[in-house]
Design an enzyme around this catalytic site. Structure first.
Site, PDB file in Angstrom:
ATOM      1  N   SER A   1       0.832  -1.199   0.000  1.00 36.51           N
ATOM      2  CA  SER A   1       0.000   0.000   0.000  1.00 36.51           C
ATOM      3  C   SER A   1       0.874   1.260   0.000  1.00 36.51           C
ATOM      4  O   SER A   1       1.731   1.420  -0.865  1.00 36.51           O
ATOM      5  CB  SER A   1      -0.933  -0.059   1.204  1.00 36.51           C
ATOM      6  OG  SER A   1      -1.922   0.919   1.125  1.00 36.51           O
TER       7      SER A   1
ATOM      8  N   ASP B   1      -8.933  -3.345  -5.969  1.00 37.06           N
ATOM      9  CA  ASP B   1      -8.844  -4.407  -4.967  1.00 37.06           C
ATOM     10  C   ASP B   1      -9.721  -4.099  -3.757  1.00 37.06           C
ATOM     11  O   ASP B   1      -9.532  -4.655  -2.695  1.00 37.06           O
ATOM     12  CB  ASP B   1      -7.392  -4.640  -4.548  1.00 37.06           C
ATOM     13  CG  ASP B   1      -6.790  -3.436  -3.834  1.00 37.06           C
ATOM     14  OD1 ASP B   1      -7.530  -2.481  -3.522  1.00 37.06           O
ATOM     15  OD2 ASP B   1      -5.575  -3.449  -3.580  1.00 37.06           O
TER      16      ASP B   1
ATOM     17  N   HIS C   1      -7.279  -5.800  -0.791  1.00 39.75           N
ATOM     18  CA  HIS C   1      -6.122  -4.936  -0.547  1.00 39.75           C
ATOM     19  C   HIS C   1      -5.188  -5.412   0.567  1.00 39.75           C
ATOM     20  O   HIS C   1      -3.977  -5.493   0.382  1.00 39.75           O
ATOM     21  CB  HIS C   1      -6.630  -3.529  -0.241  1.00 39.75           C
ATOM     22  CG  HIS C   1      -5.541  -2.508  -0.128  1.00 39.75           C
ATOM     23  ND1 HIS C   1      -4.715  -2.207  -1.172  1.00 39.75           N
ATOM     24  CD2 HIS C   1      -5.139  -1.731   0.896  1.00 39.75           C
ATOM     25  CE1 HIS C   1      -3.849  -1.284  -0.795  1.00 39.75           C
ATOM     26  NE2 HIS C   1      -4.085  -0.974   0.459  1.00 39.75           N
TER      27      HIS C   1
END
Ligand SMILES: *[C@@H]1O[C@H](CO)[C@@H](O)[C@H](O)[C@H]1NC(C)=O
Ligand SMILES: *[C@@H]1O[C@H](CO)[C@@H](O)[C@H](O)[C@H]1NC(C)=O
Ligand SMILES: *[C@@H]1O[C@H](CO)[C@@H](O)[C@H](O)[C@H]1NC(C)=O
Ligand SMILES: *[C@@H]1O[C@H](CO)[C@@H](O)[C@H](O)[C@H]1NC(C)=O
Ligand SMILES: *[C@@H]1O[C@H](CO)[C@@H](O)[C@H](O)[C@H]1NC(C)=O
Ligand SMILES: *[C@@H]1O[C@H](CO)[C@@H](O)[C@H](O)[C@H]1NC(C)=O
Ligand SMILES: *[C@@H]1O[C@H](CO)[C@@H](O)[C@H](O)[C@H]1NC(C)=O
Ligand SMILES: *[C@@H]1O[C@H](CO)[C@@H](O)[C@H](O)[C@H]1NC(C)=O
Length: 623
Positions: A282, A529, A580
């Site tokens: 991320s 995602d 994610h």
């Protein structure tokens, strides 16, 4: 970084690891799940993840409420809060539905039947630890501990000393019992962008910083465990935890974060003779990109032009938010934390109860780090009002919600604030205009959102630190031997555009636009995602192009897209999820990362599941 305080006794941290292993097997695995539809969200501040975190938090809040009640009735003291004890002795006091969800969540997150499976399997095939590994967590996934002993007059810090005000049950408890002080501790000073006077929060260190978010909610633990099965230990794997609230330059200014990361990597080279594998998740991927620029720059890292080539074997970008994501804009604009109108009542109850939208927005604004995730690249990437590269046409016409490029829509004009619809780039301007002066200044000086059309611009930006966070304005380091792996999920609807309403007759507050919840298109979903939009991975595709101005040395880029195929009976999605955060537990992802670490990245074959290559062809980044 682990060089600092490697694994000092961390009550919460250990509690996490332990409790996740203590669940009785098969407890409620078969239990039917509630609807898996999108639920509430504690945060785009929590850009971290989708609804399951909020579900967890919802559950937790529910439990806290029960405990609070019990404390008042003298049945239990706060010090008894350990969920395991709680589960056993006080189950009867909780509503059944909450217990079921909780059981399902903890049991699904503690399956040990496949323990070390991936790592052990690869080790069995003769793979072994080769390159030292440094893991860089994403936004909000690192725990924050309080180190101050003074605090402020209303909010003394002493009781919180070395407790985790972020990322533990203690956080929930403090939010619940003392919201005002919790906020005061967590929010950064608007003048300096650092801790307010008297308060000091620091990122937790060592593996415990990011292995579990809270008991039972794993983040990096599976990867860490699998790496161990391959032969890694604290000597050659570390978590470079950082205070995700800070702007990237402040990470160095306050914590010497990048200097320490550099030192750690150089130490790795010295002790093992191998280059390091840097894996970011991320926002961690953005931190790594920034580090690449910082470390070679004169007057900053002073590493010289070939530092990255000499020290980094591979950069593994896991669900990276390289070009930002729409969710960041809506959080900063109006404190939106939920993505649809269908919400889990418990989670919403907790959220609405604890934090008003103003507070949520103020919190988001007080974290300069969140600004790093504002969408980058402007209209060229995110589209104009009429068309966006990722629009899906049927028979040549747009779907009923229109183009994704129409990023912020107002269904009704009420004032100057709602007179026209805005693109993503215009939305950034708009939110900066609505934000306080200090915020505008900080965002402008730290985080650039543009696009460098020419090679000359790219070269010129090389020495401008405010551009280093944006891979569309500066190039990758000159590192022909560096390998870049982009592993990310696709196939989960993800926020892409919003319908807003203008409540401008409410002049009491500067927050005069909000999401229009009644509308069908309050959130327009696109591909991704679940948290970051597919388009944010555009960079991987552009780096891959021949003679790309953003990849001067032609570093090799491999993309593996993973389709989201969650297991219906596992709240965290199981072995094939590509969500994610849950992707960190995906079998395939673990295997890929282990291969890279073992020095066998060359065996990985690229795979595409989405049409991002086609979208990328439509996106013109200049000469
Ligand atoms: C990691 O450290 C262990 C000793 O703790 C050593 O046996 C192993 O070879 C090291 N691996 C690497 C890649 O340095
Ligand atoms: C900055 O924060 C202080 C203390 O929280 C507050 O009193 C002040 O109004 C804020 N300043 C601005 C410009 O918002
Ligand atoms: C697309 O066009 C074909 C032929 O013109 C027509 O049969 C079909 O119904 C159209 N599809 C949609 C979704 O409009
Ligand atoms: C903005 O977009 C909405 C929804 O697509 C549309 O209804 C509205 O007319 C547009 N507003 C303007 C000013 O074009
Ligand atoms: C504006 O004010 C009117 C009258 O007080 C109120 O009924 C209406 O709901 C308000 N509109 C908004 C969007 O707040
Ligand atoms: C909306 O917010 C802006 C920015 O704070 C403020 O200047 C403006 O007066 C507000 N508009 C109305 C109509 O409330
Ligand atoms: C290793 O990775 C696999 C796949 O993600 C996971 O199922 C397993 O639990 C991991 N091993 C451990 C011990 O966590
Ligand atoms: C990619 O595009 C093709 C045709 O343009 C379409 O049939 C297919 O469904 C798309 N795939 C995805 C994952 O959107």
């Amino acid at each position: 970084m682990s060089v600092r305080h490697r694994g000092h006794g961390k009550k919460d941290g250990h509690e996490h690891a332990k409790s996740s292993k203590q669940q009785s097997p098969g407890d409620s695995k078969q239990k039917k799940k509630k609807s898996r539809g999108p639920l509430g969200k504690l945060g785009s501040i929590f850009v971290l993840r989708g609804w399951r975190l909020s579900l967890l938090i919802g559950i937790v809040l529910g439990i806290c409420a029960a405990i609070y009640y019990m404390q008042y009735t003298g049945k239990i003291g706060f010090d008894d809060i350990s969920l395991n004890n709680f589960k056993i002795s006080h189950r009867d006091l909780l509503p059944r539905s909450i217990l079921e969800e909780f059981d399902a969540m903890t049991s699904s997150s503690s399956e040990l039947s496949d323990s070390f499976e991936v790592g052990a399997h690869l080790a069995g095939e003769g793979y072994s630890a080769k390159h030292p590994v440094v893991l860089v967590p994403g936004v909000i996934s690192t725990s924050l501990e309080s180190w101050s002993v003074t605090g402020t007059e209303e909010c003394p810090s002493k009781p919180h000393y070395r407790k985790r005000l972020w990322g533990s049950w203690y956080m929930i408890r403090t939010m619940f019992t003392d919201k005002k002080c919790w906020l005061q501790h967590l929010m950064l000073d608007n003048e300096t962008g650092l801790d307010p006077p008297g308060i000091r929060l620091r990122a937790a260190q060592g593996m415990e910083a990011a292995d579990f978010f809270m008991s039972g909610f794993w983040l990096w633990s599976k990867i860490i465990e699998n790496l161990s099965a391959l032969g890694y230990d604290t000597n050659n794997m570390s978590v470079a935890a950082y205070d995700w609230r800070l702007g990237f330059p402040d990470l160095e200014r306050r914590d010497r974060y990048f200097s320490m990361l550099k030192r750690q990597i150089e130490l790795n080279s010295l002790s093992s003779g191998q280059k390091t594998v840097l894996a970011g998740h991320s926002m961690g991927s953005q931190v790594i990109f920034y580090f690449f620029k910082w470390v070679e720059a004169e007057g900053f890292g002073d590493g010289g032009k070939s530092w990255v080539n000499d020290h980094i074997e591979a950069f593994v970008d896991i669900s990276g938010s390289m070009l930002g994501t729409p969710k960041a804009s809506s959080a900063l604009l109006s404190g939106e934390m939920r993505d649809t109108v269908q919400l889990n009542s418990m989670a919403v109850y907790g959220l609405e109860k604890f934090f008003g939208r103003h507070e949520r927005r103020d919190l988001a604004l007080s974290f300069p780090g969140v600004a790093a995730m504002i969408p980058k690249g402007g209209d060229a990437v995110w589209g104009t009002l009429d068309s966006a590269p990722d629009d899906i046409l049927t028979n040549g016409s747009l779907p009923s919600h229109g183009s994704y490029g129409k990023f912020l829509r107002f269904s009704e004009t009420k004032s100057a604030f709602s007179e026209k619809n805005l693109t993503a780039a215009e939305t950034t301007e708009y939110l900066l205009n609505l934000a306080p002066e200090w915020y505008r200044k900080r965002a402008n000086s730290m985080f650039s959102h543009g696009l460098a059309k020419t090679r000359a611009e790219v070269t010129a930006n090389e020495n401008d630190p405010s551009k280093w966070v944006n891979p569309l304005e500066v190039a990758l380091p000159n590192a022909p031997d560096l390998k870049i792996y982009c592993f990310y999920g696709v196939g989960k609807p993800t926020e892409r555009a919003y319908t807003y309403q203008d409540s401008s007759n409410d002049t009491s507050t500067p927050l005069n636009v909000t999401m229009e919840y009644g509308s069908d298109d309050s959130v327009v979903s696109g591909e991704g995602d679940g948290t970051v939009s597919l388009l944010t991975h555009l960079m991987c595709h552009k780096w891959q192009e021949k003679d790309s101005k953003f990849n001067p040395a032609g570093s090799e880029v491999k993309i593996v897209e993973m389709l989201h195929q969650p297991d219906k009976f596992d709240l965290r999605g199981g072995a094939k999820t590509a969500e994610h955060v849950d992707i960190l537990g995906r079998t395939e992802l673990n295997e890929l990362l282990l291969r890279v670490a073992a020095g066998h990245g060359a065996e990985i074959s690229p795979r595409l599941e989405s049409n991002l290559t086609k979208y990328a062809e439509k996106i013109d980044l200049g000469e």
